[in-house]
Every structure is written in structure tokens, then in C-alpha cells.
Design a protein around this motif. Structure first.
Motif, PDB file in Angstrom:
ATOM      1  N   VAL A 123       0.808  -1.221   0.000  1.00  0.00           N
ATOM      2  CA  VAL A 123       0.000   0.000   0.000  1.00  0.00           C
ATOM      3  C   VAL A 123       0.844   1.275   0.000  1.00  0.00           C
ATOM      4  N   LEU A 124       2.153   1.141   0.217  1.00  0.00           N
ATOM      5  CA  LEU A 124       3.023   2.311   0.134  1.00  0.00           C
ATOM      6  C   LEU A 124       3.307   2.662  -1.320  1.00  0.00           C
ATOM      7  N   ALA A 125       3.292   3.950  -1.613  1.00  0.00           N
ATOM      8  CA  ALA A 125       3.693   4.425  -2.933  1.00  0.00           C
ATOM      9  C   ALA A 125       5.211   4.307  -3.058  1.00  0.00           C
ATOM     10  N   PRO A 126       5.742   4.180  -4.282  1.00  0.00           N
ATOM     11  CA  PRO A 126       7.190   4.166  -4.460  1.00  0.00           C
ATOM     12  C   PRO A 126       7.839   5.384  -3.807  1.00  0.00           C
ATOM     13  N   GLY A 127       8.888   5.135  -3.037  1.00  0.00           N
ATOM     14  CA  GLY A 127       9.536   6.215  -2.300  1.00  0.00           C
ATOM     15  C   GLY A 127       8.881   6.539  -0.985  1.00  0.00           C
ATOM     16  N   GLY A 128       7.767   5.868  -0.655  1.00  0.00           N
ATOM     17  CA  GLY A 128       7.074   6.125   0.599  1.00  0.00           C
ATOM     18  C   GLY A 128       7.851   5.628   1.797  1.00  0.00           C
ATOM     19  N   LEU A 129       7.522   6.173   2.961  1.00  0.00           N
ATOM     20  CA  LEU A 129       8.218   5.845   4.200  1.00  0.00           C
ATOM     21  C   LEU A 129       7.382   4.928   5.087  1.00  0.00           C
ATOM     22  N   LEU A 130       8.065   3.972   5.702  1.00  0.00           N
ATOM     23  CA  LEU A 130       7.493   3.150   6.760  1.00  0.00           C
ATOM     24  C   LEU A 130       8.253   3.477   8.039  1.00  0.00           C
ATOM     25  N   TYR A 131       7.531   3.913   9.070  1.00  0.00           N
ATOM     26  CA  TYR A 131       8.122   4.342  10.335  1.00  0.00           C
ATOM     27  C   TYR A 131       7.713   3.327  11.398  1.00  0.00           C
ATOM     28  N   VAL A 132       8.685   2.541  11.855  1.00  0.00           N
ATOM     29  CA  VAL A 132       8.445   1.451  12.799  1.00  0.00           C
ATOM     30  C   VAL A 132       9.013   1.825  14.164  1.00  0.00           C
ATOM     31  N   SER A 133       8.244   1.588  15.205  1.00  0.00           N
ATOM     32  CA  SER A 133       8.729   1.725  16.578  1.00  0.00           C
ATOM     33  C   SER A 133       8.336   0.466  17.324  1.00  0.00           C
ATOM     34  N   ASP A 134       9.325  -0.212  17.921  1.00  0.00           N
ATOM     35  CA  ASP A 134       8.978  -1.446  18.632  1.00  0.00           C
ATOM     36  C   ASP A 134       9.992  -1.762  19.705  1.00  0.00           C
ATOM     37  N   LEU A 135       9.654  -2.755  20.510  1.00  0.00           N
ATOM     38  CA  LEU A 135      10.415  -3.071  21.717  1.00  0.00           C
ATOM     39  C   LEU A 135      11.527  -4.077  21.429  1.00  0.00           C
ATOM     40  N   LEU A 136      12.672  -3.824  22.051  1.00  0.00           N
ATOM     41  CA  LEU A 136      13.833  -4.687  21.911  1.00  0.00           C
ATOM     42  C   LEU A 136      13.864  -5.749  23.011  1.00  0.00           C
ATOM     43  N   LEU A 137      14.662  -6.791  22.780  1.00  0.00           N
ATOM     44  CA  LEU A 137      14.947  -7.731  23.859  1.00  0.00           C
ATOM     45  C   LEU A 137      15.537  -6.968  25.039  1.00  0.00           C
ATOM     46  N   GLN A 138      15.025  -7.246  26.229  1.00  0.00           N
ATOM     47  CA  GLN A 138      15.517  -6.602  27.437  1.00  0.00           C
ATOM     48  C   GLN A 138      16.471  -7.554  28.156  1.00  0.00           C
ATOM     49  N   ASP A 139      17.426  -6.980  28.894  1.00  0.00           N
ATOM     50  CA  ASP A 139      18.465  -7.808  29.513  1.00  0.00           C
ATOM     51  C   ASP A 139      18.360  -7.860  31.034  1.00  0.00           C
ATOM     52  N   ASP A 140      17.213  -7.453  31.580  1.00  0.00           N
ATOM     53  CA  ASP A 140      17.051  -7.487  33.030  1.00  0.00           C
ATOM     54  C   ASP A 140      16.565  -8.878  33.467  1.00  0.00           C
ATOM     55  N   PRO A 141      16.771  -9.239  34.722  1.00  0.00           N
ATOM     56  CA  PRO A 141      16.403 -10.585  35.186  1.00  0.00           C
ATOM     57  C   PRO A 141      14.931 -10.922  34.979  1.00  0.00           C
ATOM     58  N   ARG A 142      14.017  -9.965  35.224  1.00  0.00           N
ATOM     59  CA  ARG A 142      12.587 -10.258  35.079  1.00  0.00           C
ATOM     60  C   ARG A 142      12.249 -10.676  33.665  1.00  0.00           C
ATOM     61  N   ASN A 143      12.733  -9.918  32.687  1.00  0.00           N
ATOM     62  CA  ASN A 143      12.419 -10.251  31.306  1.00  0.00           C
ATOM     63  C   ASN A 143      13.122 -11.517  30.841  1.00  0.00           C
ATOM     64  N   ARG A 144      14.393 -11.704  31.227  1.00  0.00           N
ATOM     65  CA  ARG A 144      15.091 -12.929  30.830  1.00  0.00           C
ATOM     66  C   ARG A 144      14.353 -14.157  31.353  1.00  0.00           C
ATOM     67  N   GLU A 189      17.817   5.161  12.124  1.00  0.00           N
ATOM     68  CA  GLU A 189      17.532   4.243  13.232  1.00  0.00           C
ATOM     69  C   GLU A 189      17.857   4.952  14.537  1.00  0.00           C
ATOM     70  N   LEU A 190      17.035   4.731  15.541  1.00  0.00           N
ATOM     71  CA  LEU A 190      17.174   5.452  16.803  1.00  0.00           C
ATOM     72  C   LEU A 190      16.788   4.539  17.956  1.00  0.00           C
ATOM     73  N   LEU A 191      17.641   4.455  18.974  1.00  0.00           N
ATOM     74  CA  LEU A 191      17.309   3.742  20.200  1.00  0.00           C
ATOM     75  C   LEU A 191      16.655   4.717  21.175  1.00  0.00           C
ATOM     76  N   ILE A 192      15.580   4.269  21.802  1.00  0.00           N
ATOM     77  CA  ILE A 192      14.840   5.136  22.716  1.00  0.00           C
ATOM     78  C   ILE A 192      14.438   4.348  23.960  1.00  0.00           C
ATOM     79  N   ASP A 193      14.070   5.077  25.007  1.00  0.00           N
ATOM     80  CA  ASP A 193      13.478   4.486  26.206  1.00  0.00           C
ATOM     81  C   ASP A 193      11.989   4.791  26.215  1.00  0.00           C
ATOM     82  N   VAL A 194      11.186   3.795  26.530  1.00  0.00           N
ATOM     83  CA  VAL A 194       9.733   3.968  26.581  1.00  0.00           C
ATOM     84  C   VAL A 194       9.200   3.264  27.821  1.00  0.00           C
ATOM     85  N   ALA A 195       7.956   3.541  28.128  1.00  0.00           N
ATOM     86  CA  ALA A 195       7.213   2.747  29.111  1.00  0.00           C
ATOM     87  C   ALA A 195       6.328   1.781  28.339  1.00  0.00           C
TER      88      ALA A 195
END
Length: 212
Positions: A123-144, A189-195
Motif C-alpha cells: 500500500v506504500l507508494a514508491p519512495g514512501g516511508l514506513l516508520y516502525v517503533s517497537d520493543l527490543l529484547l531486554q536484559d534485566d532478570p525479570r524479562n530474561r 535508526e534510533l534507540l529510545i526508552d519507553v514505558a
């Protein structure tokens, strides 16, 4: 096939607050007449922010009827549609910009993620942008611990987990996300902190890619 998580997103999931921030610097050069789709829009938080930045041609799509109803109550001036499948009822090349914020985390399966990305490419036109924001693997004990527990119980890949209130979510290796989007040209590409939607601090990544 009915989404096994539909009941969650039409129930407790429809009450959540979503937090991934929009980076307006990435959109500075775009015409405010650009055709914009927010795929997995939830209650339209990102759409409302885009509207505040002057974008006028906005449409949001989400599989949760409850989240869409919430969005329509909050912003009756915006256009919302309920998705019955990953496929969109729009011709190829209908949009100049698609935003995909915290959607892949809600789609644990590799094949289902690829299906979404393929549809957004269509559905994107040629040259169109896709902007993705999503969560990375976390390295804290709870998530592991919860990654490992879910992998043992279900055979799912490491990074998939169940929340305490009933959602099955996924955190990602950034190399996996780059590979998932490899048919596009990486712009930034950008690394960010989120809740997270349950209020926990988390590391995330934003990727801006262009349709070749």
C-alpha cells in the motif's frame, strides 16, 4: 482464523495507554498533504499527534473494535477503520507514509509479522516511508526469566512472553527487525526508552525505511 488475542485487545487491552514517541524531525521534510496510514492505530494516539503536527490526510486501522470505538470517541474528526484481516481495503500505492508503532510486539509469530510488512509494502507508494517503533529484547532478570519460561512452555522463540494480565507479546533483536525490513532502504535508526503498556521501563528502537 480468529485472532487468539482478540478478546484481550477488545477487553483489558482496550484500556491501556500507549507511549511510543513520534520523532517529528523524521517527518520535517514531508508535505502535510501526505497520505498517512497508522496501521495498528489503537485509539489513535499517534494519529492525534500527527494531526497536531499539521498532517491532514490521516487514516487509522486496527483489529480491535473496542480500541477503534475509543479512538472515535476521543477524536471524532479522525478516520478509523476496523481490520478484519492483515489485508487492507486500499489499492496498491495508496499511502505516502505508514506508521507501525508497537504493533510487532503484539504479533509474536514470524510469518504473521512478514504478512503485515508485505501488505504495508503493497500500500506504500514508491519512495514512501514506513516508520516502525517497537520493543527490543531486554536484559534485566525479570524479562530474561519470562522469555525463558515461555520458550520452555510453548516452544516459542526466545523473546516471546505472557504478561500478567493475559497478553502474549514479543521483544525483538534489532538485527531481526532490520532483516524483516530488508526489502526497504534504511533511512535512519534510533534507540529510545519507553514505558510499556503496563508501565514498565523498556528499551525500544525506531526505524525509518523507504520503499525502493
Amino acid at each position: 482464523m480468529k485472532d487468539p488475542q482478540a478478546a484481550y485487545w477488545d477487553g483489558i487491552g482496550a484500556t491501556k495507554t500507549f507511549t511510543h514517541p513520534l520523532n517529528p524531525d523524521w517527518l520535517a521534510g514531508w508535505s502535510r498533504n501526505a497520505r498517512v496510514l497508522d496501521y495498528g492505530c489503537g485509539y489513535g494516539r499517534v494519529m492525534a499527534e500527527l494531526s497536531a503536527h499539521g498532517f491532514r490526510d490521516l487514516v487509522g486501522a486496527d483489529p480491535s473494535a473496542a480500541l477503534i470505538a475509543r479512538g472515535r470517541r476521543l477524536r471524532p474528526d479522525l478516520r478509523f477503520t476496523v481490520l478484519s484481516s492483515p489485508a487492507l481495503a486500499y489499492p496498491s500505492g495508496s499511502f505516502d507514509l505508514v506508521v507501525l508503532f508497537a504493533v510487532l510486539t503484539c504479533v509474536p509469530d514470524d510469518a504473521a509479522q512478514r504478512e503485515i510488512v508485505t501488505e504495508l509494502d503493497r500500500v506504500l507508494a514508491p519512495g514512501g516511508l514506513l516508520y516502525v517503533s517497537d520493543l527490543l529484547l531486554q536484559d534485566d532478570p525479570r524479562n530474561r526469566a519470562r522469555y525463558a519460561a515461555h520458550a520452555r512452555q510453548s516452544g516459542a522463540r526466545y523473546g516471546v512472553f505472557a504478561t500478567g494480565d493475559g497478553a502474549v507479546c514479543r521483544h525483538h533483536d534489532v538485527a531481526y527487525l532490520r532483516a524483516l525490513l530488508s526489502d526497504f532502504e534504511l533511512v535512519d535508526e534510533l534507540l529510545i526508552d519507553v514505558a510499556t503498556m503496563n508501565g514498565n521501563p523498556s528499551r525500544a528502537v525506531q526505524l525509518l525505511v523507504r520503499k525502493r
